[in-house]
Design an enzyme around this catalytic site. Sequence first.
Site, PDB file in Angstrom:
ATOM      1  N   GLU A 167      -4.197 -11.435  -6.166  1.00 14.37           N
ATOM      2  CA  GLU A 167      -4.466 -11.912  -4.812  1.00 14.37           C
ATOM      3  C   GLU A 167      -5.210 -13.228  -4.919  1.00 14.37           C
ATOM      4  O   GLU A 167      -6.131 -13.351  -5.722  1.00 14.37           O
ATOM      5  CB  GLU A 167      -5.365 -10.948  -4.016  1.00 14.37           C
ATOM      6  CG  GLU A 167      -4.767  -9.652  -3.587  1.00 14.37           C
ATOM      7  CD  GLU A 167      -5.732  -8.885  -2.668  1.00 14.37           C
ATOM      8  OE1 GLU A 167      -6.586  -9.530  -2.022  1.00 14.37           O
ATOM      9  OE2 GLU A 167      -5.637  -7.651  -2.622  1.00 14.37           O
ATOM     10  N   TYR A 209     -11.038 -15.601  -3.989  1.00 17.01           N
ATOM     11  CA  TYR A 209     -11.341 -15.996  -2.617  1.00 17.01           C
ATOM     12  C   TYR A 209     -12.690 -16.721  -2.536  1.00 17.01           C
ATOM     13  O   TYR A 209     -13.663 -16.187  -1.996  1.00 17.01           O
ATOM     14  CB  TYR A 209     -11.379 -14.774  -1.699  1.00 17.01           C
ATOM     15  CG  TYR A 209     -10.079 -14.042  -1.557  1.00 17.01           C
ATOM     16  CD1 TYR A 209      -9.080 -14.524  -0.717  1.00 17.01           C
ATOM     17  CD2 TYR A 209      -9.843 -12.853  -2.245  1.00 17.01           C
ATOM     18  CE1 TYR A 209      -7.879 -13.843  -0.568  1.00 17.01           C
ATOM     19  CE2 TYR A 209      -8.651 -12.168  -2.111  1.00 17.01           C
ATOM     20  CZ  TYR A 209      -7.667 -12.667  -1.275  1.00 17.01           C
ATOM     21  OH  TYR A 209      -6.484 -11.993  -1.126  1.00 17.01           O
ATOM     22  N   ASN A 244      -7.275  -0.577  -4.824  1.00 18.84           N
ATOM     23  CA  ASN A 244      -7.488  -1.966  -4.459  1.00 18.84           C
ATOM     24  C   ASN A 244      -8.983  -2.258  -4.371  1.00 18.84           C
ATOM     25  O   ASN A 244      -9.703  -1.633  -3.593  1.00 18.84           O
ATOM     26  CB  ASN A 244      -6.839  -2.281  -3.103  1.00 18.84           C
ATOM     27  CG  ASN A 244      -7.150  -3.687  -2.625  1.00 18.84           C
ATOM     28  OD1 ASN A 244      -6.810  -4.657  -3.291  1.00 18.84           O
ATOM     29  ND2 ASN A 244      -7.832  -3.790  -1.491  1.00 18.84           N
ATOM     30  N   GLU A 245      -9.439  -3.174  -5.217  1.00 18.10           N
ATOM     31  CA  GLU A 245     -10.799  -3.699  -5.157  1.00 18.10           C
ATOM     32  C   GLU A 245     -11.871  -2.604  -5.178  1.00 18.10           C
ATOM     33  O   GLU A 245     -12.721  -2.521  -4.292  1.00 18.10           O
ATOM     34  CB  GLU A 245     -10.958  -4.611  -3.940  1.00 18.10           C
ATOM     35  CG  GLU A 245     -10.044  -5.826  -4.000  1.00 18.10           C
ATOM     36  CD  GLU A 245     -10.231  -6.792  -2.843  1.00 18.10           C
ATOM     37  OE1 GLU A 245     -10.864  -6.424  -1.835  1.00 18.10           O
ATOM     38  OE2 GLU A 245      -9.723  -7.934  -2.948  1.00 18.10           O
ATOM     39  N   TRP A 273       0.833  -1.200   0.000  1.00 21.53           N
ATOM     40  CA  TRP A 273       0.000   0.000   0.000  1.00 21.53           C
ATOM     41  C   TRP A 273       0.871   1.255   0.000  1.00 21.53           C
ATOM     42  O   TRP A 273       1.734   1.427   0.852  1.00 21.53           O
ATOM     43  CB  TRP A 273      -0.889   0.035   1.220  1.00 21.53           C
ATOM     44  CG  TRP A 273      -1.892  -1.053   1.434  1.00 21.53           C
ATOM     45  CD1 TRP A 273      -2.475  -1.373   2.621  1.00 21.53           C
ATOM     46  CD2 TRP A 273      -2.493  -1.941   0.470  1.00 21.53           C
ATOM     47  NE1 TRP A 273      -3.380  -2.391   2.468  1.00 21.53           N
ATOM     48  CE2 TRP A 273      -3.411  -2.762   1.154  1.00 21.53           C
ATOM     49  CE3 TRP A 273      -2.328  -2.120  -0.903  1.00 21.53           C
ATOM     50  CZ2 TRP A 273      -4.161  -3.747   0.511  1.00 21.53           C
ATOM     51  CZ3 TRP A 273      -3.074  -3.106  -1.543  1.00 21.53           C
ATOM     52  CH2 TRP A 273      -3.976  -3.888  -0.850  1.00 21.53           C
TER      53      TRP A 273
END
Length: 428
Positions: free
Chosen positions: A345, A302, A207-208, A92
């Site tokens: 990820e 995930y 991010n996302e 980050w």
Amino acid sequence: MRLSISCLFASFACAVLADAVGRVSTRGVTPQKREVPAGYVTTSGAGFELDGEPFYFVGTNAFWLPLLITEDDVDATFQTMAGAGIKVARTWAFNAINATQLPDVLSTNLTYYQVWNNSDWTLNEGPQGLQRLDYVVSAAEKYGIRLILTFGYGGMELYIYHILGNHATHDEFYTNPTIIASYQSYAQSIVERYKSSSAVFAWELMNEARCAGDSLPSGPNCVPGSETLTTWYQLQSDFVRSLDPYHMITTGGEGQFYWAVPDTYWYNGTLVSDFNFNGEAGEDFEASLSLPNIDFGTYHLYPQTWYPELDYPGSNFSVEDWGLGWIEAHANTAAYVGKPLLIEEFGVTGLDNKSSIYPVWYNSPSGIQPWQFGELNLTEDGGNRLIQYTDQIYQGASPNDGFTFYINQTSVWDIFTAAAAVQSYRSG
């Protein structure tokens, strides 16, 4: 219809097959190879390239690297990564706080880059701020590891709260001109600071990114087909490219699709439209990957977290098989668009799950980055320190969220290092 696993290696024929079954639309681009200085990783067709040679890699995620207090611990972490064959680390390049938090942050020595007060923020370039990220970048250079630097994630709601108030919707982050200007100001601070470093693998916009946030809902202007996120990705990637003509740029998205005929599944006697394929999250993976200044695709994986209602003992849901289908879908799309692809990820909980599933998921055209890397024997504060929220260094171990793997977990670590050796061999 399920595509053959042979499509994992993303041949053009697989992309055509995927289109035939409605998984890839007929949108394509012809990416142009960009000349870059020596030592900079760039793209070459559907792969990465370093100084004219193919660049395949195993990478990792270590969001906590700039949150470390001591340079010795940063060095130790990069030494372990280099010893494992890791070539790329994602971390980050942000950590924002409210001004009211400042006394506690100073007392706990938390790394912070932005301090929000009313509707604006100030940049912390001091020893508890960007100087720590400076050291991470310089250490990465020293150990031959490249960095994906991400400009933001959940902290985007600080922009919304401070600029628009508590009654705004999350997606206004992507459309409000004042918020966009504020985000760009921060991104520019990071880009200008590190754009001369060959240690930067890529800039990552967010991010996302999703229509809805952790605290704020989505609004009526961010729905399937609105392309709100795609428009934002284009605007921001064009802006970052105007600042830096050489380093790669990517979205940081989870890789959700917007398919004309989305996947479905049965739950409690109801046929459910799958949010990963129906555009509900706001992403359109193919559309964003096709943007001229998005250099490669990212996606996350995930299944246990995304489908807890399906993944329970005795169910017919297979985490491994669902993951393979997700990998196929992205490989097919990236092959059709003609750009590299990174599993940025991925994770499962449980040592046995990691040991059995990761070798199956590790097949990738270009790069793989499990979530997340773990370091042992950290020394700061005697090896025990609460960093932020529930993240902590405990008995010398970096934050463990259940997905973390460490060098002493040999059944997983050996898979990871073996994959790194294969990718290094492929790079020539």
